[in-house]
Design an enzyme around this catalytic site. Structure first.
Site, PDB file in Angstrom:
ATOM      1  N   LYS A  38       4.901   7.460   1.156  1.00 36.18           N
ATOM      2  CA  LYS A  38       5.645   6.251   0.889  1.00 36.18           C
ATOM      3  C   LYS A  38       5.150   5.063   0.375  1.00 36.18           C
ATOM      4  O   LYS A  38       3.915   5.094   0.307  1.00 36.18           O
ATOM      5  CB  LYS A  38       6.080   5.917   2.641  1.00 36.18           C
ATOM      6  CG  LYS A  38       6.929   6.686   3.182  1.00 36.18           C
ATOM      7  CD  LYS A  38       7.026   6.555   4.793  1.00 36.18           C
ATOM      8  CE  LYS A  38       5.978   7.232   5.283  1.00 36.18           C
ATOM      9  NZ  LYS A  38       5.534   7.119   6.697  1.00 36.18           N
ATOM     10  N   ALA A  39       5.801   4.174  -0.127  1.00 36.98           N
ATOM     11  CA  ALA A  39       5.200   2.940  -0.523  1.00 36.98           C
ATOM     12  C   ALA A  39       5.630   1.857   0.292  1.00 36.98           C
ATOM     13  O   ALA A  39       6.783   1.857   0.694  1.00 36.98           O
ATOM     14  CB  ALA A  39       5.554   2.530  -2.289  1.00 36.98           C
ATOM     15  N   ASP A  65      -1.359  13.420  12.544  1.00 34.11           N
ATOM     16  CA  ASP A  65      -2.385  12.577  11.801  1.00 34.11           C
ATOM     17  C   ASP A  65      -2.806  11.326  12.194  1.00 34.11           C
ATOM     18  O   ASP A  65      -1.873  10.454  12.459  1.00 34.11           O
ATOM     19  CB  ASP A  65      -1.448  12.293  10.425  1.00 34.11           C
ATOM     20  CG  ASP A  65      -2.485  11.451   9.431  1.00 34.11           C
ATOM     21  OD1 ASP A  65      -3.561  11.266   9.675  1.00 34.11           O
ATOM     22  OD2 ASP A  65      -2.183  11.495   8.105  1.00 34.11           O
ATOM     23  N   GLY A  99       0.894  -1.079   0.023  1.00 29.63           N
ATOM     24  CA  GLY A  99       0.180  -0.038  -0.103  1.00 29.63           C
ATOM     25  C   GLY A  99       0.813   1.055  -0.079  1.00 29.63           C
ATOM     26  O   GLY A  99       2.088   1.175   0.110  1.00 29.63           O
ATOM     27  N   SER A 100       0.238   2.222  -0.039  1.00 23.66           N
ATOM     28  CA  SER A 100       0.841   3.568   0.009  1.00 23.66           C
ATOM     29  C   SER A 100       0.270   4.793   0.490  1.00 23.66           C
ATOM     30  O   SER A 100      -1.196   4.622   0.413  1.00 23.66           O
ATOM     31  CB  SER A 100       1.558   3.914  -1.471  1.00 23.66           C
ATOM     32  OG  SER A 100       0.965   3.750  -2.418  1.00 23.66           O
ATOM     33  N   GLY A 101       0.756   5.718   0.881  1.00 23.99           N
ATOM     34  CA  GLY A 101       0.026   6.934   1.251  1.00 23.99           C
ATOM     35  C   GLY A 101       0.413   8.144   0.549  1.00 23.99           C
ATOM     36  O   GLY A 101       0.836   7.973  -0.712  1.00 23.99           O
ATOM     37  N   TYR A 102       0.495   9.225   0.979  1.00 26.27           N
ATOM     38  CA  TYR A 102       0.885  10.492   0.404  1.00 26.27           C
ATOM     39  C   TYR A 102       2.579  10.311   0.084  1.00 26.27           C
ATOM     40  O   TYR A 102       3.019  10.891  -1.292  1.00 26.27           O
ATOM     41  CB  TYR A 102       0.839  11.693   1.029  1.00 26.27           C
ATOM     42  CG  TYR A 102      -0.483  12.288   1.024  1.00 26.27           C
ATOM     43  CD1 TYR A 102      -1.681  11.681   1.104  1.00 26.27           C
ATOM     44  CD2 TYR A 102      -0.646  13.679   0.741  1.00 26.27           C
ATOM     45  CE1 TYR A 102      -2.728  12.141   0.872  1.00 26.27           C
ATOM     46  CE2 TYR A 102      -1.793  14.254   0.542  1.00 26.27           C
ATOM     47  CZ  TYR A 102      -3.064  13.523   0.467  1.00 26.27           C
ATOM     48  OH  TYR A 102      -4.007  13.914   0.321  1.00 26.27           O
TER      49      TYR A 102
HETATM   50  N1  LIG Z   1       4.370  -2.154   8.806  1.00 26.51           N
HETATM   51  C1  LIG Z   1       3.434  -2.237   8.019  1.00 26.51           C
HETATM   52  N2  LIG Z   1       2.617  -3.433   7.699  1.00 26.51           N
HETATM   53  C2  LIG Z   1       1.757  -3.436   6.851  1.00 26.51           C
HETATM   54  N3  LIG Z   1       1.506  -2.369   6.191  1.00 26.51           N
HETATM   55  C3  LIG Z   1       1.609  -1.318   6.427  1.00 26.51           C
HETATM   56  C4  LIG Z   1       2.915  -1.376   7.208  1.00 26.51           C
HETATM   57  N4  LIG Z   1       3.292   0.032   7.299  1.00 26.51           N
HETATM   58  C5  LIG Z   1       2.532   0.763   6.610  1.00 26.51           C
HETATM   59  N5  LIG Z   1       1.587  -0.123   5.979  1.00 26.51           N
HETATM   60  C6  LIG Z   1       0.333   0.176   5.031  1.00 26.51           C
HETATM   61  O1  LIG Z   1       1.026   1.227   3.903  1.00 26.51           O
HETATM   62  C7  LIG Z   1       0.225   2.573   3.833  1.00 26.51           C
HETATM   63  C8  LIG Z   1       1.196   3.364   3.615  1.00 26.51           C
HETATM   64  O2  LIG Z   1       2.159   3.598   4.640  1.00 26.51           O
HETATM   65  P1  LIG Z   1       2.423   4.911   5.467  1.00 26.51           P
HETATM   66  O3  LIG Z   1       1.177   5.253   6.201  1.00 26.51           O
HETATM   67  O4  LIG Z   1       3.719   4.576   6.245  1.00 26.51           O
HETATM   68  O5  LIG Z   1       2.625   5.652   4.370  1.00 26.51           O
HETATM   69  P2  LIG Z   1       2.390   7.548   4.146  1.00 26.51           P
HETATM   70  O6  LIG Z   1       2.773   7.907   2.656  1.00 26.51           O
HETATM   71  O7  LIG Z   1       3.131   8.225   5.355  1.00 26.51           O
HETATM   72  O8  LIG Z   1       1.096   7.686   4.293  1.00 26.51           O
HETATM   73  P3  LIG Z   1       0.163   8.969   4.691  1.00 26.51           P
HETATM   74  O9  LIG Z   1      -0.428   9.546   3.448  1.00 26.51           O
HETATM   75  O10 LIG Z   1      -1.122   8.242   5.224  1.00 26.51           O
HETATM   76  O11 LIG Z   1       0.890   9.443   5.884  1.00 26.51           O
HETATM   77  C9  LIG Z   1      -0.372   2.596   5.152  1.00 26.51           C
HETATM   78  O12 LIG Z   1      -1.705   2.928   5.061  1.00 26.51           O
HETATM   79  C10 LIG Z   1      -0.712   0.948   5.631  1.00 26.51           C
HETATM   80  O13 LIG Z   1      -1.742   0.401   5.314  1.00 26.51           O
END
Ligand SMILES: Nc1ncnc2c1ncn2[C@@H]1O[C@H](COP(=O)(O)OP(=O)(O)OP(=O)(O)O)[C@@H](O)[C@H]1O
Length: 469
Positions: free
Chosen positions: A126-127, A254, A121-124
């Site tokens: 990170k992947a 957040d 998965g990914s957010g804003y």
């Molecule tokens: N340790 C993990 N195990 C399984 N899935 C994970 C783990 N860490 C993150 N994820 C999944 O990956 C997605 C993205 O990770 P993360 O939230 O760290 O990224 P981000 O870009 O900071 O996201 P955001 O935009 O929510 O801040 C998460 O929503 C979660 O569902």
């Protein structure tokens, strides 16, 4: 729908190696956009330094513009395969020391031999990928998402991919430092990290952490109260720790459920890039205004000119609005409802701090575990039951909610009397089987059955058959 498209799958089964490198403190540059980007890089760099330094060390150290690269770890060109093992380890150790981190047990070497890499998965920014290291340990790999919102927006604005990568990668660095410094059962564990060169960008960073599964609210609403209570309890234990952490009172800016994952039924925080230790300064109470979609609060401004317990209270109200209201009261044992309602109301009004909230949830746990919550109920069975030791009923299932088994009615009980009460209250129930399995609170799992025509021997189970109605 707001998620960016997943990055391309890694080539040849290799772990994802998104480009970029955080690391050198940026120099101020003249000229519009570039200067703004350089300033952002500098701010992120300074933030990381603040988190990595123990508080006791006192005043902030001045950042020298040409300070050694903060995270000049084990670059890919000096891969573990090409150099004696000792040197790779030494480099890793030196780099860790620079970061204020302990030498990581896992690094580039393990990452290169990773198997079963799968996009999670990914957010804003990170992947996240799942991978198996050393052929046995399933881990999460976190890297900057090149197709992500953060990098894309930065590139649109500054047209500087390498620097935009560095800016995003600082978030991973910050997260790694926080994961290392905030050690708690409900904080995801950091196993290690790796810097390696990618096609366009040197020293791209991959963090290696404990693997969890995403927290799905809809799914949680369908599970037993016991499991939902576990999520709330782990959250409260986490917030209690964050309020008294070695870094000071940490707030999660957040707080959406996707910032957390589930590991063995426990909630753990995974996304720490939006964590903060800054307590707002104030000259009057009106400076200590906290705004939420459905409610606002004004906290007192202390004589020291700080908004009192703002970090803690922000976390607590978010815990209330995202978790407690949905998860705590519904289908709870009736005798615990008044106490649970009190907890929900007190946190929704911010009447309690985290210490009191945590103490009250631990109290609920004790009442539940000790069976004390059953004492007020009348425990006279309507039916008689015949005890059949070392026996079980393989079929004759019926469904109930919320069951630990999707086909049958599998519930947890404190003791056999509670199982009798449950069977008495279901007209469908004609028998039940005590298993030797227990839940996280130590309660016994019991299969409730619609008939008792076929009873089979089983040394680990005890069957009770309804003989009268
Ligand atoms: N340790 C993990 N195990 C399984 N899935 C994970 C783990 N860490 C993150 N994820 C999944 O990956 C997605 C993205 O990770 P993360 O939230 O760290 O990224 P981000 O870009 O900071 O996201 P955001 O935009 O929510 O801040 C998460 O929503 C979660 O569902």
């Amino acid at each position: 729908s707001e998620l960016p498209p997943p990055p391309p799958p890694p080539r040849d089964g290799a772990p994802p190696s998104p480009p970029g490198a955080p690391l050198e403190p940026p120099e101020e540059e003249g000229g519009g956009g570039r200067a703004a980007l350089a300033r952002q890089l500098r701010e992120r760099y300074e933030e990381v330094l603040r988190y990595r330094q123990p508080r006791a060390a006192g005043a902030r150290r001045a950042v020298r513009p040409r300070e050694r690269r903060l995270m000049d770890l084990a670059p890919a060109r000096t891969s573990a395969e090409q150099q004696p093992r000792g040197r790779a380890a030494a480099e890793r150790g030196r780099a860790s020391a620079e970061l204020g981190l302990e030498p990581p047990p896992l690094g580039c070497r393990e990452l290169r031999a990773a198997g079963g890499v799968q996009y999670l998965g990914s957010g804003y920014t990170k992947a996240v990928y799942k991978a198996v290291l050393n052929r046995s340990l399933a881990v999460a790999l976190k890297a900057v998402d090149f197709g992500g919102h953060d990098v894309a927006r930065c590139v649109r604005q500054f047209a500087a991919l390498a620097d935009c990568y560095r800016l995003a990668a600082y978030k991973i660095v910050k997260e790694m430092v926080l994961l290392q410094r905030l050690r708690h059962a409900n904080v995801l564990q950091l196993y290690g990290y790796c810097y390696q060169d990618s096609n366009d960008i040197p020293d791209t960073l991959t963090a290696i952490t404990e693997l969890g599964s995403p927290l799905e609210m809809i799914q949680l609403l369908q599970t037993s109260w016991e499991d939902r209570f576990r999520i709330c309890l782990s959250l409260v234990r986490l917030l209690h720790y964050l309020a008294h952490s070695p870094l000071g009172s940490v707030t999660l800016l957040d707080f959406r459920p996707r910032q957390f994952v589930i590991v063995d039924g426990e909630l753990k925080v995974t996304d720490l890039d939006d964590a903060s230790i800054e307590e707002s300064s104030c000259t009057s109470n009106s400076d200590c205004f906290m705004e939420f979609p459905a409610r606002n609060f004004t906290l007192p401004c202390s004589v020291e000119g700080r908004c009192q317990n703002m970090n803690e209270k922000r976390n607590l109200y978010n815990a209330y609005r995202f978790f407690f209201t949905y998860l705590l009261p519904h289908s709870a044992p009736p005798s615990l409802r008044p106490l649970l309602d009190k907890i929900v109301n007190a946190t929704g009004e911010l009447h309690w701090g985290i210490d009191e909230t945590a103490a009250q949830l631990e109290r609920v746990l004790n009442l539940y575990k000790s069976g004390e919550y059953l004492q007020n109920t009348t425990r006279i069975s309507k039916s008689e039951y015949r005890r059949v030791p070392e026996a079980f009923i393989p079929d004759e299932n019926y469904r109930c909610w919320p069951s630990y088994h999707h086909k049958g009615c599998l519930l947890s009980v404190f003791d056999v009397n509670e199982a009798i009460e449950i069977c008495d209250s279901y007209s469908q129930c004609k028998a039940f089987v005590l298993t030797n399995q227990t839940t996280w609170t130590g309660r016994q799992l019991v299969f409730f059955k619609a008939a008792s025509n076929h009873i089979m021997p089983d040394p680990d189970k005890i069957t009770y058959v309804k003989v009268t109605d």
